[in-house]
Scaffold this motif. Structure first.
Motif, short mmCIF file in Angstrom:
data_model
loop_
_atom_site.label_atom_id
_atom_site.label_comp_id
_atom_site.label_asym_id
_atom_site.label_seq_id
_atom_site.Cartn_x
_atom_site.Cartn_y
_atom_site.Cartn_z
N THR A 274 4.39 4.78 0.16
CA THR A 274 3.54 3.67 -0.26
C THR A 274 2.39 4.18 -1.11
O THR A 274 2.02 3.56 -2.12
CB THR A 274 2.98 2.93 0.97
OG1 THR A 274 4.05 2.45 1.78
CG2 THR A 274 2.11 1.74 0.55
N ILE A 275 1.81 5.31 -0.70
CA ILE A 275 0.69 5.92 -1.39
C ILE A 275 1.02 7.38 -1.67
O ILE A 275 1.34 8.13 -0.75
CB ILE A 275 -0.59 5.82 -0.54
CG1 ILE A 275 -0.94 4.35 -0.28
CG2 ILE A 275 -1.76 6.53 -1.22
CD1 ILE A 275 -2.07 4.17 0.71
N GLU B 107 -2.79 9.56 -5.17
CA GLU B 107 -3.49 8.31 -4.85
C GLU B 107 -4.30 8.46 -3.57
O GLU B 107 -5.39 7.88 -3.45
CB GLU B 107 -2.48 7.18 -4.72
CG GLU B 107 -1.88 6.75 -6.04
CD GLU B 107 -0.76 5.75 -5.89
OE1 GLU B 107 -0.52 4.98 -6.84
OE2 GLU B 107 -0.10 5.73 -4.82
N SER C 113 -10.60 -11.96 -5.63
CA SER C 113 -11.05 -10.65 -6.10
C SER C 113 -11.72 -10.81 -7.46
O SER C 113 -11.21 -11.52 -8.33
CB SER C 113 -9.88 -9.67 -6.22
OG SER C 113 -9.33 -9.40 -4.95
N ALA D 117 -5.82 -4.77 1.79
CA ALA D 117 -4.78 -4.53 0.78
C ALA D 117 -5.35 -4.68 -0.62
O ALA D 117 -5.05 -3.87 -1.52
CB ALA D 117 -3.62 -5.51 0.98
N GLU D 118 -6.20 -5.69 -0.83
CA GLU D 118 -6.82 -5.89 -2.13
C GLU D 118 -7.73 -4.71 -2.50
O GLU D 118 -7.76 -4.27 -3.65
CB GLU D 118 -7.64 -7.19 -2.14
CG GLU D 118 -6.82 -8.42 -2.42
CD GLU D 118 -6.20 -8.41 -3.80
OE1 GLU D 118 -6.93 -8.68 -4.79
OE2 GLU D 118 -5.00 -8.11 -3.93
N VAL E 69 -7.46 -1.57 -1.55
CA VAL E 69 -6.63 -0.42 -1.92
C VAL E 69 -6.01 -0.63 -3.30
O VAL E 69 -6.00 0.29 -4.14
CB VAL E 69 -5.55 -0.17 -0.85
CG1 VAL E 69 -4.54 0.87 -1.34
CG2 VAL E 69 -6.19 0.28 0.46
N LYS E 70 -5.51 -1.81 -3.58
CA LYS E 70 -4.93 -2.09 -4.88
C LYS E 70 -5.94 -1.90 -6.01
O LYS E 70 -5.64 -1.30 -7.05
CB LYS E 70 -4.37 -3.51 -4.91
CG LYS E 70 -3.11 -3.73 -4.11
CD LYS E 70 -2.67 -5.18 -4.21
CE LYS E 70 -1.38 -5.43 -3.47
NZ LYS E 70 -0.94 -6.85 -3.62
N LEU E 71 -7.13 -2.42 -5.81
CA LEU E 71 -8.16 -2.29 -6.84
C LEU E 71 -8.58 -0.84 -7.05
O LEU E 71 -8.73 -0.39 -8.19
CB LEU E 71 -9.37 -3.14 -6.46
CG LEU E 71 -9.22 -4.65 -6.71
CD1 LEU E 71 -10.26 -5.42 -5.90
CD2 LEU E 71 -9.36 -4.95 -8.20
N LYS F 199 -3.87 -0.92 -9.16
CA LYS F 199 -2.60 -1.64 -9.05
C LYS F 199 -2.84 -3.15 -9.22
O LYS F 199 -3.98 -3.62 -9.14
CB LYS F 199 -1.97 -1.36 -7.69
CG LYS F 199 -1.57 0.11 -7.50
CD LYS F 199 -0.91 0.34 -6.16
CE LYS F 199 -0.51 1.79 -5.96
NZ LYS F 199 0.52 2.22 -6.90
N PRO F 200 -1.78 -3.92 -9.48
CA PRO F 200 -1.94 -5.37 -9.62
C PRO F 200 -2.61 -5.98 -8.39
O PRO F 200 -2.32 -5.59 -7.26
CB PRO F 200 -0.50 -5.87 -9.77
CG PRO F 200 0.25 -4.69 -10.33
CD PRO F 200 -0.38 -3.49 -9.69
N HIS F 201 -3.51 -6.93 -8.62
CA HIS F 201 -4.26 -7.54 -7.53
C HIS F 201 -4.42 -9.03 -7.80
O HIS F 201 -3.92 -9.55 -8.82
CB HIS F 201 -5.63 -6.86 -7.39
CG HIS F 201 -6.47 -6.96 -8.62
ND1 HIS F 201 -7.27 -8.03 -8.91
CD2 HIS F 201 -6.61 -6.11 -9.68
CE1 HIS F 201 -7.87 -7.85 -10.06
NE2 HIS F 201 -7.49 -6.70 -10.56
#
Length: 261
Positions: free
Chosen positions: A55-56, A60, A198, A233-234, A236-238, A242-244
């Motif tokens: 996943t990571i 990352e 976000s 999750a948001e 980590v994505k930011l 990654k797409p958010h």
């Protein structure tokens, strides 16, 4: 480098174990964070992050390790977000909340217990998070954020998490983040429902002044955990680019629906 040679010679199935970390700390008189940093810089994953793999990536993971997140509000949402970010490997947290744990918090707020009643929420969280991950750099600030007076507390953050229960302060924090180009993750709950956004000023979510809907709809523990998971999750994505979320998201745990608005 002697520390790196020692780490490589004592890997546990190619991972850096706690045992090896503590041995290196004693042998080379360095900190837990310094050993983990050295390992990650050289593509070696601490064993604690083994289940993050696939996943990571290790690179990352190092990005998360170098990241600084400010969490404003250390109650229901903030407590769970802080723990999730600590466990996934964010390296620096600043926790801001002037409140103390009270008896009515026990139904949902992470780290609230009979033994922590009356203690400052931010201080309790910092103490417990250090036990989970000794590499974490965590600062607790037992105050109620006021803007622009306290904006210096936010300036070094890579990302800001809104875990407040006051709509007026939520909007002020979101506007400050937008003005200063800081990634921002919003979350709120009420009964079976939750909302998220976000990098938004929240104008579309809070069009009237007054208390949040949680005052009249309640705060069940499962909604808090659900909302904190989406927020984490948001984050980590930011942090990882990654797409958010680009629209506000509404979650309904009664009908099990997620709706973009």
């Amino acid at each position: 480098m002697k520390q790196l040679d020692f780490i490589k010679a004592h890997l546990d199935e190619e991972f850096l174990s706690l045992k090896t970390t503590f041995q290196a700390m004693e042998l080379f008189t360095c900190t837990f964070k310094e050993i983990e940093s050295l390992a990650l810089q050289n593509g070696i994953l601490p064993l604690r992050y083994k289940r993050n793999q696939k996943t990571i990536s290790t690179q990352e993971q190092y990005t998360l390790f170098q990241s600084h997140v400010v969490i404003v509000g250390c109650g229901g949402l903030g407590g769970f977000v802080a723990e999730m970010l600590t466990r996934i490997g964010v390296g620096h947290l600043t926790l801001i909340d002037g409140d103390v744990f009270e008896e009515h918090n026990l139904n949902r707020q992470n780290f609230s217990s009979i033994h922590t009643l009356g203690r400052k929420k931010a201080d309790v969280l910092a103490e417990k998070l250090r036990e989970i991950n000794p590499a974490l750099e965590v600062k607790s600030l037992s105050l109620f954020l006021s803007l622009p007076k306290d904006e210096s507390l936010l300036e070094e953050a890579h990302l800001i998490v809104d875990a407040l229960d006051n709509p007026t302060m939520k909007c002020a924090l979101a506007s400050w983040a937008k003005e200063h180009e800081k990634p921002f993750v919003h979350g709120a709950i009420a009964g079976y429902y939750a909302q998220f956004s976000s990098c938004s000023t929240l104008e579309n979510l809070y069009r009237t002044q007054g208390d949040g809907a949680e005052k009249t709809s309640g705060n069940p523990s499962f909604t808090v955990c659900f909302a904190a998971s989406i927020q984490s999750a948001e984050v980590v994505k930011l942090l990882l680019g990654k797409p958010h979320l680009t629209q506000s998201l509404m979650g309904d745990l009664w009908e099990y629906e997620l709706t973009l608005i």
